[in-house]
Design an enzyme around this catalytic site. Structure first.
Site, PDB file in Angstrom:
ATOM      1  N   GLY A  65      15.741  11.000 -17.400  1.00 41.71           N
ATOM      2  CA  GLY A  65      15.972   9.597 -17.721  1.00 41.71           C
ATOM      3  C   GLY A  65      17.122   9.039 -16.904  1.00 41.71           C
ATOM      4  N   THR A  69       9.608  -4.779   9.750  1.00 45.07           N
ATOM      5  CA  THR A  69      10.874  -5.420   9.356  1.00 45.07           C
ATOM      6  C   THR A  69      11.724  -4.405   8.596  1.00 45.07           C
ATOM      7  OG1 THR A  69       9.823  -6.272   7.337  1.00 45.07           O
ATOM      8  CG2 THR A  69       9.879  -7.745   9.243  1.00 45.07           C
ATOM      9  N   HIS A 103      15.461   8.566  -8.232  1.00 47.84           N
ATOM     10  CA  HIS A 103      15.496  10.015  -8.417  1.00 47.84           C
ATOM     11  C   HIS A 103      16.264  10.403  -9.676  1.00 47.84           C
ATOM     12  CE1 HIS A 103      14.062  11.774  -4.396  1.00 47.84           C
ATOM     13  NE2 HIS A 103      13.649  10.516  -4.464  1.00 47.84           N
ATOM     14  N   ASP A 123      11.127  -7.029   1.952  1.00 43.84           N
ATOM     15  CA  ASP A 123      10.084  -8.053   1.931  1.00 43.84           C
ATOM     16  C   ASP A 123       8.748  -7.404   1.586  1.00 43.84           C
ATOM     17  OD1 ASP A 123       9.271  -6.749   4.279  1.00 43.84           O
ATOM     18  OD2 ASP A 123      10.257  -8.204   5.586  1.00 43.84           O
ATOM     19  N   ASP A 167      20.359   8.584 -16.586  1.00 47.68           N
ATOM     20  CA  ASP A 167      21.575   9.094 -17.228  1.00 47.68           C
ATOM     21  C   ASP A 167      22.580   9.672 -16.242  1.00 47.68           C
ATOM     22  OD1 ASP A 167      20.268  11.344 -16.382  1.00 47.68           O
ATOM     23  OD2 ASP A 167      19.982  12.215 -18.379  1.00 47.68           O
ATOM     24  N   ASP A 182       9.142   1.039   7.125  1.00 50.06           N
ATOM     25  CA  ASP A 182       8.469  -0.221   7.456  1.00 50.06           C
ATOM     26  C   ASP A 182       8.779  -0.515   8.914  1.00 50.06           C
ATOM     27  OD1 ASP A 182       7.673  -2.824   7.901  1.00 50.06           O
ATOM     28  OD2 ASP A 182       8.737  -3.682   6.195  1.00 50.06           O
ATOM     29  N   VAL A 184      14.125  12.074 -13.714  1.00 47.25           N
ATOM     30  CA  VAL A 184      14.499  13.407 -14.214  1.00 47.25           C
ATOM     31  C   VAL A 184      15.426  13.220 -15.417  1.00 47.25           C
ATOM     32  CG1 VAL A 184      15.549  15.622 -13.650  1.00 47.25           C
ATOM     33  CG2 VAL A 184      14.334  14.329 -11.877  1.00 47.25           C
TER      34      VAL A 184
END
Length: 336
Positions: A76, A255, A70, A260, A78, A252, A74
């Site tokens: 870069g 797992t 995130h 993985d 930074d 997921d 936005v």
């Protein structure tokens, strides 16, 4: 698991060899071992405290990985995502994709505090985010990679940019491709980085549209996910009404605690949780993405190698180096 990680690490040696330095926007390079002289314990301090944080809260690994994503999408990479609202500047934390969703700020704050004690105004918040993401992935069984360092921190945040450039959980495939292309990332990067959803959880509000049965008269294809009625009912029981919008479900289901390739197996079985996961298969009419999803589903090492390559690319989006930006003393505020 340790043997598997070592195998993948060896497979990545050539990749590391050609990425020992990457130029920032103004020609200053990101480097391997950037803090070797100025703060030799920097990476160890980050690693140790990520280990403590993830041991205390296993979900924190996914949260810290998501923080870098995130941030980089936005302005870069930074650390603009870490800035609090101050004066006329609205924090990216308040933007719709981040509000009541991003976590892990206190972990970064504590690491920054320790680094300031050891090496004042030396290690950037943006480099902490990059290291934290790498260490979080490795702690959950994923690959390890050399993080090139030397980023500097921005002097501003972009509330509007966070609302515009961070992909939504209900994004279409076309919008995802366009969004990644805006960041200099290609379709393979989109697929590989989507594999980060092998860990972490999502709120009901992010996926409950996938639970409601479609009007088949208005549907041109069958969403594979909806064929799994038991899976749908289990999720539906968690998200019965709007009062449960903040209930969590693992991205997921097979797992959830391990980094993985089961995310891709889930996609092939129609068990991707978010709309933006499922569209990688359901809206891929040419079959290129489906083929790559299948390759990752049957070859975890290949997924790890491509994931690392894409993380390196993402970690270099519009980085500030040299005399650009600053090294913040506190990640939440620009220096006075």
């Amino acid at each position: 698991m340790e043997i598997k990680q070592k195998k993948v690490w060896l497979s990545l040696i050539v990749l590391y060899a050609i990425t020992t330095s990457v130029l920032g926007d103004f020609g200053e390079p990101l480097l391997k071992g950037f803090y070797k002289e100025s703060c030799p314990l920097a990476e160890e301090i980050v690693k140790h405290n990520i280990e403590v944080a993830v041991l205390k809260d296993p979900r924190m690994a996914a949260s810290l990985l998501r923080l870098q994503f995130h941030d980089c999408f936005v302005l870069g990479c930074d650390a603009s995502v870490l800035l609090d609202t101050h004066g006329d500047m609205l924090s990216e934390k308040q933007a719709t994709p981040n509000l009541n969703s991003l976590r892990g700020f206190e972990v970064i704050d504590y690491i920054k505090y320790l680094l300031e004690e050891a090496c004042p105004l030396t290690v950037s918040c943006s480099d902490i985010l990059a290291l934290a993401a790498r260490d979080s992935v490795f702690l959950r069984g994923g690959p390890w990679w050399e993080v090139l360092l030397g980023r500097r921190d921005s002097l501003k945040a972009s509330f509007a940019g966070a609302n515009q450039f961070i992909p939504a959980p209900n994004s279409s495939l076309d919008s995802l491709i366009i969004n990644f292309k805006q960041q200099g990332l290609n379709i393979q990067d989109l697929i590989a980085l989507s594999g980060a959803h092998t860990i972490g959880k999502a709120r009901c509000v992010s996926f409950k549209q996938r639970i409601v049965q479609p009007n088949m008269e208005q549907t041109f294809y069958v969403d594979e996910f909806r064929r799994h009625s038991t899976f749908r009912r289990v999720l539906g029981s968690q998200c019965k009404d709007s009062s449960r919008d903040n209930e969590l479900s693992p991205l997921d289901i097979k797992t959830p605690a391990y980094f993985d390739n089961h995310y891709f197996i889930n996609l092939l079985e129609g068990r991707g949780l978010l709309i933006s996961d499922n569209v990688l298969v359901s809206e891929d009419h040419e079959g290129e993405i489906f083929q790559k999803v299948w390759e990752y589903a049957v070859n975890q090492d290949l997924f790890f190698i491509d994931f690392v390559e894409s993380m390196l690319k993402m970690g270099n989006i519009n980085v500030l180096t040299g005399i650009e930006g600053e090294i913040r003393e506190n990640c939440r505020f620009v220096n006075i």
